[in-house]
Scaffold this active site. Sequence first.
Site, PDB file in Angstrom:
ATOM      1  N   ASP A 180     -68.856  41.687 -15.889  1.00  0.00           N
ATOM      2  CA  ASP A 180     -70.271  41.510 -16.243  1.00  0.00           C
ATOM      3  C   ASP A 180     -71.186  41.694 -15.030  1.00  0.00           C
ATOM      4  O   ASP A 180     -72.234  41.053 -14.936  1.00  0.00           O
ATOM      5  CB  ASP A 180     -70.514  40.135 -16.880  1.00  0.00           C
ATOM      6  CG  ASP A 180     -69.668  39.902 -18.113  1.00  0.00           C
ATOM      7  OD1 ASP A 180     -69.420  40.874 -18.852  1.00  0.00           O
ATOM      8  OD2 ASP A 180     -69.236  38.758 -18.330  1.00  0.00           O
ATOM      9  N   ARG A 201     -48.515  46.454 -17.911  1.00  0.00           N
ATOM     10  CA  ARG A 201     -49.945  46.725 -18.033  1.00  0.00           C
ATOM     11  C   ARG A 201     -50.270  48.117 -17.467  1.00  0.00           C
ATOM     12  O   ARG A 201     -51.169  48.800 -17.973  1.00  0.00           O
ATOM     13  CB  ARG A 201     -50.756  45.644 -17.310  1.00  0.00           C
ATOM     14  CG  ARG A 201     -52.270  45.851 -17.358  1.00  0.00           C
ATOM     15  CD  ARG A 201     -52.767  46.100 -18.774  1.00  0.00           C
ATOM     16  NE  ARG A 201     -52.666  44.963 -19.636  1.00  0.00           N
ATOM     17  CZ  ARG A 201     -53.673  44.134 -19.918  1.00  0.00           C
ATOM     18  NH1 ARG A 201     -54.863  44.346 -19.411  1.00  0.00           N
ATOM     19  NH2 ARG A 201     -53.468  43.119 -20.733  1.00  0.00           N
ATOM     20  N   GLU A 244     -78.266  40.856 -29.828  1.00  0.00           N
ATOM     21  CA  GLU A 244     -77.174  41.821 -29.707  1.00  0.00           C
ATOM     22  C   GLU A 244     -77.332  43.017 -30.634  1.00  0.00           C
ATOM     23  O   GLU A 244     -77.212  44.181 -30.212  1.00  0.00           O
ATOM     24  CB  GLU A 244     -75.831  41.139 -29.983  1.00  0.00           C
ATOM     25  CG  GLU A 244     -75.432  40.094 -28.967  1.00  0.00           C
ATOM     26  CD  GLU A 244     -74.094  39.458 -29.301  1.00  0.00           C
ATOM     27  OE1 GLU A 244     -73.118  40.212 -29.506  1.00  0.00           O
ATOM     28  OE2 GLU A 244     -74.020  38.215 -29.376  1.00  0.00           O
ATOM     29  N   HIS A 286     -73.052  41.745 -23.766  1.00  0.00           N
ATOM     30  CA  HIS A 286     -72.615  40.388 -23.423  1.00  0.00           C
ATOM     31  C   HIS A 286     -73.620  39.388 -23.993  1.00  0.00           C
ATOM     32  O   HIS A 286     -74.838  39.583 -23.856  1.00  0.00           O
ATOM     33  CB  HIS A 286     -72.524  40.225 -21.906  1.00  0.00           C
ATOM     34  CG  HIS A 286     -72.026  38.876 -21.492  1.00  0.00           C
ATOM     35  ND1 HIS A 286     -70.703  38.506 -21.620  1.00  0.00           N
ATOM     36  CD2 HIS A 286     -72.682  37.793 -20.995  1.00  0.00           C
ATOM     37  CE1 HIS A 286     -70.565  37.261 -21.207  1.00  0.00           C
ATOM     38  NE2 HIS A 286     -71.743  36.801 -20.829  1.00  0.00           N
ATOM     39  N   ASN A 299     -70.916  44.002 -33.889  1.00  0.00           N
ATOM     40  CA  ASN A 299     -71.708  44.913 -33.062  1.00  0.00           C
ATOM     41  C   ASN A 299     -71.397  46.371 -33.388  1.00  0.00           C
ATOM     42  O   ASN A 299     -72.283  47.227 -33.328  1.00  0.00           O
ATOM     43  CB  ASN A 299     -71.474  44.626 -31.575  1.00  0.00           C
ATOM     44  CG  ASN A 299     -72.315  43.465 -31.082  1.00  0.00           C
ATOM     45  OD1 ASN A 299     -73.519  43.435 -31.247  1.00  0.00           O
ATOM     46  ND2 ASN A 299     -71.665  42.488 -30.472  1.00  0.00           N
ATOM     47  N   GLY A 359     -66.065  43.052 -35.408  1.00  0.00           N
ATOM     48  CA  GLY A 359     -66.819  44.290 -35.326  1.00  0.00           C
ATOM     49  C   GLY A 359     -68.263  44.219 -35.784  1.00  0.00           C
ATOM     50  O   GLY A 359     -68.811  45.213 -36.268  1.00  0.00           O
TER      51      GLY A 359
END
Length: 219
Positions: free
Chosen positions: A151, A66, A181, A110, A14, A12
């Site tokens: 991405d 899923r 970032e 990213h 970011n 964590g």
Amino acid sequence: MLKLVVLVSGGGTNLQAVIDGIESGKIRNARIAEVISNNSNAYALERARNHGIDCRCISPKDYETREAFNQAFLETINQIAPDLIVLAGFLVVIPPDMIKRYRNRIINIHPSLIPSFCGTGYYGLKVHEAALARGVKVVGATVHFVDEGTDTGPIILQKAVAVEKGDTPEILQRRVMEQAEWQILPQAIDLIAAGRVSVKNGIVEVSEKKIHDIDYTIT
């Protein structure tokens, strides 16, 4: 005020940059409503608790299929009703129905200059290992909107970082975090909260001034 949900899988860092940005005023007109992780042991959840932010774990491992997870995940997000979903090191594929419902309201950070070293299989240290193996001289980070690809969504911000002699993947990863970032993710959220970001024909435009009131209506 922009209502955020931050999705995390690991430490964590970011997330912490976003929390610090809000607390310092670097990110204006925004608050984190909840932090969600697919990993109950993620330190990111502890970071949220330390700052009085609601948090929970929703893991695909807890569902038989899923599809069942995707449905439960989307229902949880809808109950929170965020204005912006922030992927801050989230290693779970976002369900297509969520992308459709929250079009241009999901952003991801990213650790490369997209379109380099991105897509399936490029995450964490793997990105930096590939960059060093290729011998590139400049790396960096990208904040982009999330679409159905990996991405491939519209790019909001990018910041370059120099590769230095003697770099290891771990050293390079840390430098990219610190110099890129942790800088551009809070900046992107602040721009979106200020109504200065728009997407036209798949390209992000950032205005010097507010260009629209934020539309919180989900269509």
